[in-house]
Design a protein around this motif. Sequence first.
Motif, short mmCIF file in Angstrom:
data_model
loop_
_atom_site.label_atom_id
_atom_site.label_comp_id
_atom_site.label_asym_id
_atom_site.label_seq_id
_atom_site.Cartn_x
_atom_site.Cartn_y
_atom_site.Cartn_z
N VAL A 108 -7.68 4.67 -5.16
CA VAL A 108 -7.50 3.86 -3.95
C VAL A 108 -6.21 4.22 -3.20
CG1 VAL A 108 -8.91 1.92 -4.70
CG2 VAL A 108 -6.48 2.00 -5.35
N VAL A 109 -5.59 5.33 -3.56
CA VAL A 109 -4.46 5.81 -2.75
C VAL A 109 -5.04 6.37 -1.44
CG1 VAL A 109 -2.57 7.47 -2.58
CG2 VAL A 109 -3.02 6.31 -4.75
N PRO A 110 -4.65 5.85 -0.28
CA PRO A 110 -5.29 6.27 0.98
C PRO A 110 -5.31 7.77 1.20
CG PRO A 110 -3.97 4.31 1.35
CD PRO A 110 -3.70 4.73 -0.07
N VAL A 111 -4.21 8.48 0.88
CA VAL A 111 -4.21 9.92 1.12
C VAL A 111 -5.19 10.62 0.18
CG1 VAL A 111 -2.35 10.55 -0.49
CG2 VAL A 111 -2.68 11.86 1.62
N GLY A 112 -5.41 10.05 -0.99
CA GLY A 112 -6.42 10.61 -1.89
C GLY A 112 -7.83 10.38 -1.37
N ILE A 113 -8.06 9.23 -0.76
CA ILE A 113 -9.37 8.95 -0.14
C ILE A 113 -9.63 9.96 0.97
CG2 ILE A 113 -10.64 7.32 1.28
CD1 ILE A 113 -10.60 6.22 -1.41
N LEU A 114 -8.63 10.21 1.81
CA LEU A 114 -8.79 11.16 2.90
C LEU A 114 -9.23 12.52 2.38
CD1 LEU A 114 -5.67 10.40 5.15
CD2 LEU A 114 -8.03 9.72 5.56
N ALA A 115 -8.54 13.00 1.35
CA ALA A 115 -8.80 14.34 0.83
C ALA A 115 -10.12 14.43 0.08
CB ALA A 115 -7.66 14.78 -0.08
N SER A 116 -10.66 13.29 -0.34
CA SER A 116 -11.93 13.33 -1.08
C SER A 116 -13.12 12.97 -0.20
CB SER A 116 -11.86 12.37 -2.28
OG SER A 116 -11.62 11.05 -1.84
N ALA A 227 7.07 5.57 7.55
CA ALA A 227 5.92 4.74 7.90
C ALA A 227 4.63 5.40 7.45
CB ALA A 227 5.90 4.49 9.41
N GLY A 228 4.55 6.72 7.60
CA GLY A 228 3.36 7.44 7.15
C GLY A 228 3.16 7.35 5.66
N GLN A 229 4.26 7.38 4.89
CA GLN A 229 4.14 7.28 3.44
C GLN A 229 3.72 5.88 3.02
OE1 GLN A 229 4.13 10.26 1.97
NE2 GLN A 229 4.48 10.71 4.13
N LEU A 230 4.22 4.86 3.72
CA LEU A 230 3.80 3.49 3.41
C LEU A 230 2.32 3.30 3.69
CD1 LEU A 230 6.85 1.53 4.84
CD2 LEU A 230 6.18 1.66 2.43
N ALA A 231 1.80 4.01 4.69
CA ALA A 231 0.39 3.88 5.05
C ALA A 231 -0.50 4.71 4.13
CB ALA A 231 0.18 4.28 6.51
N GLY A 233 0.47 6.47 1.26
CA GLY A 233 0.77 6.35 -0.16
C GLY A 233 0.52 4.94 -0.66
N GLY A 234 0.92 3.98 0.15
CA GLY A 234 0.71 2.58 -0.20
C GLY A 234 1.99 1.79 -0.04
N PRO A 235 1.91 0.59 0.52
CA PRO A 235 3.12 -0.22 0.76
C PRO A 235 3.82 -0.67 -0.52
CG PRO A 235 1.12 -1.48 1.20
CD PRO A 235 0.69 -0.08 0.97
N VAL A 236 3.11 -0.73 -1.62
CA VAL A 236 3.71 -1.08 -2.91
C VAL A 236 3.94 0.17 -3.76
CG1 VAL A 236 3.44 -2.40 -5.04
CG2 VAL A 236 2.68 -3.38 -2.86
N LEU A 237 3.01 1.12 -3.68
CA LEU A 237 3.10 2.32 -4.52
C LEU A 237 4.32 3.17 -4.16
CD1 LEU A 237 1.86 4.01 -6.75
CD2 LEU A 237 0.45 5.15 -5.03
N LEU A 238 4.64 3.27 -2.86
CA LEU A 238 5.78 4.11 -2.47
C LEU A 238 7.09 3.65 -3.10
CD1 LEU A 238 7.00 6.44 -0.86
CD2 LEU A 238 7.21 4.87 1.08
N PRO A 239 7.47 2.36 -2.98
CA PRO A 239 8.72 1.96 -3.65
C PRO A 239 8.67 2.11 -5.17
CG PRO A 239 7.61 0.06 -2.67
CD PRO A 239 6.93 1.28 -2.15
N LEU A 240 7.50 1.87 -5.76
CA LEU A 240 7.39 2.05 -7.21
C LEU A 240 7.49 3.52 -7.59
CD1 LEU A 240 4.57 -0.50 -8.13
CD2 LEU A 240 7.02 -0.70 -8.56
N ALA A 303 -2.39 -1.54 -6.77
CA ALA A 303 -3.82 -1.25 -6.62
C ALA A 303 -4.45 -2.14 -5.56
CB ALA A 303 -4.53 -1.44 -7.96
N LEU A 304 -4.16 -3.43 -5.58
CA LEU A 304 -4.78 -4.34 -4.62
C LEU A 304 -4.26 -4.12 -3.21
CD1 LEU A 304 -4.90 -7.60 -6.77
CD2 LEU A 304 -6.77 -6.03 -6.23
N ALA A 305 -2.98 -3.78 -3.07
CA ALA A 305 -2.44 -3.48 -1.74
C ALA A 305 -3.12 -2.25 -1.15
CB ALA A 305 -0.93 -3.27 -1.82
N ASN A 306 -3.29 -1.21 -1.98
CA ASN A 306 -3.95 0.00 -1.50
C ASN A 306 -5.43 -0.26 -1.20
OD1 ASN A 306 -1.63 1.44 -1.62
ND2 ASN A 306 -2.30 2.88 -3.17
#
Length: 452
Positions: A108-116, A227-231, A233-240, A303-306
């Motif tokens: 559910v990482v957005p950039v992974g969805i795009l590439a798949s 901003a692109g990474q937050l979108a 990668g994920g708003p929670v995943l990036l800081p983690l 996971a839920l944020a993404n």
Amino acid sequence: MAEPLSTRAPSSLTLSFVLLAVSAGVRLALAFGTDIYFDEAYYWQWAQHPAWGYYDHPPLVAWLIAALGVRPTALLCGAGTAAAVWGLARDVYGSREAAWRAAALWSVVPVGILASVWATPDTPLLLCWALSLWALYRERWVLAGLACGLALLSKYPGVLLAVAFVAACVRARRLPAGAWLTALLGVLLFLPVVLWNARHDWVGFAFQLKHGLGGTGGWRSFGEFLAGQLALGGPVLLPLLCVYVLRGPKEQFLLRAAAAAPLLLFGYASVGTRGEANWPATAYLSACVGLAGMRPGWFRAAALANLAVVLAVGSHLLFPVLRFERDVPLARTHGWSVLSQLTEPSRLFPGLEREDVAGVYTPSYQHASEVAYYTQLPTDTAGEARYSQYDLWPELVVTPGQDALWLSEDRAPPEELVARFSSVEGPVELPADFHGRRVHTFLVWRLRDAKP
């Protein structure tokens, strides 16, 4: 930071399966519910001209499209990447539950969805990057060499795998003897791309260096990068991810370095130029493995944020409700199939048959590729088009007396092109709608009777 895996809540395993199922449904819906995106069409064009290199990227994505097709390439590589993340996390933690968490989070990482869903060089890069990390972690040097070589054949930033591995060796003060075999295999696989560049004035390397490190930027472009990474990668995943890079387990230093390398390089580059948000995509592979060993609450939050981001964007691309003045995602994924009407040019210009049309000129490689994909007509760029692979291929051949078409969304055919024909007719509008929204208005001109 990490706690014993035996204390993890059972609900995280259930959530993992739900995430994987929902993600698979979203990917399939987007793959079958959207048109071929213009970058995909561009790489499909590459696949019609097999080579060891192309102006923009190495050749692996084109080879896969030639063998599998556009969307099957993305879907299969996406599934393979999730499987590789699962295998890597299982070996890192010795736990299948942690492996399912890592694979589910990646799904559910957005950039992974795009590439798949949409086949781009990131599609094979992410798969080969995950396989490389898995093989390097297990010290399977032959497999690592093959995977690293394929990563380099996918996209030039695959070289950052070597940077991460060298950093890990320096920190451990140990260079395994087998690593030399890995390096040799990787170099041998990539060598034909180097030779192709040498025969073409190093255009591929020069373009990527200028595109990634040249230009102008500043704090504004760096803010856009974040901003692109937050979108993506994920708003929670990036800081983690940042927490994992700085304070993750010492025994996972290779994974942490593999996450840090693309983030640091492209973050630094964003200060000097406006880049693309997908460039550090590989960093999130390590992030998902690292987060699988953190607190269950952090996994659920990320996971839920993404998932919320993926469902919001995915639903907009399939069933748009909100209206935006400039809806770029909708325009990029819909309306292109209307170009298939160019295969019957008499519908636009009475009396003009397909066999009378030598080809189609456009002002960009994006439009040229979409026309080629949906019509199978010869295409070329003209006017002030950005330099691209089309400039390395032979020009479109128009014999005296033949007609050609010019297609654009915002400009008339350039004077140097008009001068090669006896007269010009048009424009004729070719509108493209999606769910009652105008996403494109193509303009078509007929270039009549090519001069000797």
